[in-house]
Enzyme design. Structure first.
Site, PDB file in Angstrom:
ATOM      1  N   HIS A 202      70.295  67.565  55.581  1.00 15.03           N
ATOM      2  CA  HIS A 202      70.308  66.111  55.746  1.00 15.03           C
ATOM      3  C   HIS A 202      70.523  65.716  57.201  1.00 15.03           C
ATOM      4  O   HIS A 202      71.574  66.015  57.773  1.00 15.03           O
ATOM      5  CB  HIS A 202      71.442  65.466  54.935  1.00 15.03           C
ATOM      6  CG  HIS A 202      71.640  66.013  53.566  1.00 15.03           C
ATOM      7  ND1 HIS A 202      70.841  65.652  52.496  1.00 15.03           N
ATOM      8  CD2 HIS A 202      72.540  66.899  53.072  1.00 15.03           C
ATOM      9  CE1 HIS A 202      71.255  66.283  51.412  1.00 15.03           C
ATOM     10  NE2 HIS A 202      72.279  67.043  51.731  1.00 15.03           N
TER      11      HIS A 202
ATOM     12  N   LYS B 101      63.000  72.517  66.252  1.00 16.56           N
ATOM     13  CA  LYS B 101      62.164  72.764  67.426  1.00 16.56           C
ATOM     14  C   LYS B 101      62.641  74.045  68.121  1.00 16.56           C
ATOM     15  O   LYS B 101      63.805  74.175  68.458  1.00 16.56           O
ATOM     16  CB  LYS B 101      62.229  71.566  68.374  1.00 16.56           C
ATOM     17  CG  LYS B 101      61.588  71.779  69.732  1.00 16.56           C
ATOM     18  CD  LYS B 101      62.668  71.933  70.778  1.00 16.56           C
ATOM     19  CE  LYS B 101      62.073  72.124  72.164  1.00 16.56           C
ATOM     20  NZ  LYS B 101      63.136  72.394  73.173  1.00 16.56           N
TER      21      LYS B 101
END
Length: 221
Positions: A118, A106
């Site tokens: 991951h 974001k």
């Protein structure tokens, strides 16, 4: 240690001209969304497909069917977006990157060859060329007391004026598994962070962040 030229080789990002406008990388965070919208309209339509409004993906990139790409974002050449990835938007992802399963992005710039493979959260951050986030490592982008972020290091305290700022990782930084990079963290080029670390402030280039927050220079053999 804090300026954009000291942290990044700008030849490895589409944001090269944009970043050159600023002294410190966190100054660029506020304009990432508009940068992507501007760049997206200029991309070669034979190389990038607009797979959804304001979502541009290079024809050589691989996006898993369960991944979510929020607008605006750009996914670069030969980048792999894996199953369950959540790109919330305002993400400029370079070439040869990995955005892995359960990774959330974001308001970020990922230079070329960045790996977030991951269970990573990367928000309001800039990750330099060939930097790598180990499994479960995250950028914390809001202070617990919700005050504005201050970058502290080397006896300096620089007011950013930002409520949300994650981490600025220089080129080739390695972050160990399950580490937390606190708001306002800046890590210099070629540094390594041990797993399970809690990192804050400014880490000099070519350093090792050890358990307990001990910072030592790398050996020069």
């Amino acid at each position: 240690m804090l300026t954009i030229p000291e942290l990044y080789d700008l030849s490895h990002t589409l944001a090269v001209d944009y970043l050159r406008q600023f002294t410190y990388p966190w100054e660029a965070l506020a304009g990432i969304r508009q940068l992507i919208l501007t760049l997206g309209e200029q991309l070669d339509k034979t190389e990038y497909r607009e797979v959804a409004p304001q979502v541009w993906v290079h024809v050589t990139a691989t996006v898993a069917p369960t991944a979510y790409l929020g607008a605006p974002c750009i996914i670069g050449p030969e980048t792999e977006v894996r199953h369950g990835a959540f790109v919330r938007g305002s993400a400029l992802v370079g070439a040869h990157c990995v955005v892995g399963n359960s990774v959330e992005l974001k308001n970020v710039i990922l230079f070329d060859n960045v790996q977030t493979p991951h269970y990573n959260y990367v928000g309001d951050s800039i990750l330099g060329y060939r930097s790598h986030m180990g499994a479960g490592s995250i950028t914390s982008n809001v202070k617990s007391d919700k005050t504005l972020v201050v970058v502290r290091g080397g006896g300096e305290a620089i007011e950013t004026g930002l409520k949300k700022m994650g981490a600025m990782l220089g080129d080739r930084v390695e972050v160990g598994c399950n580490s937390v990079l606190n708001p306002g963290t800046v890590i210099g080029r070629d540094s390594n962070v041990y797993p399970l670390s809690c990192v804050r402030g400014v880490i000099p280039p070519e350093s090792i962040v050890k358990t307990g927050g001990v910072v030592v220079p790398k050996r020069k053999d």
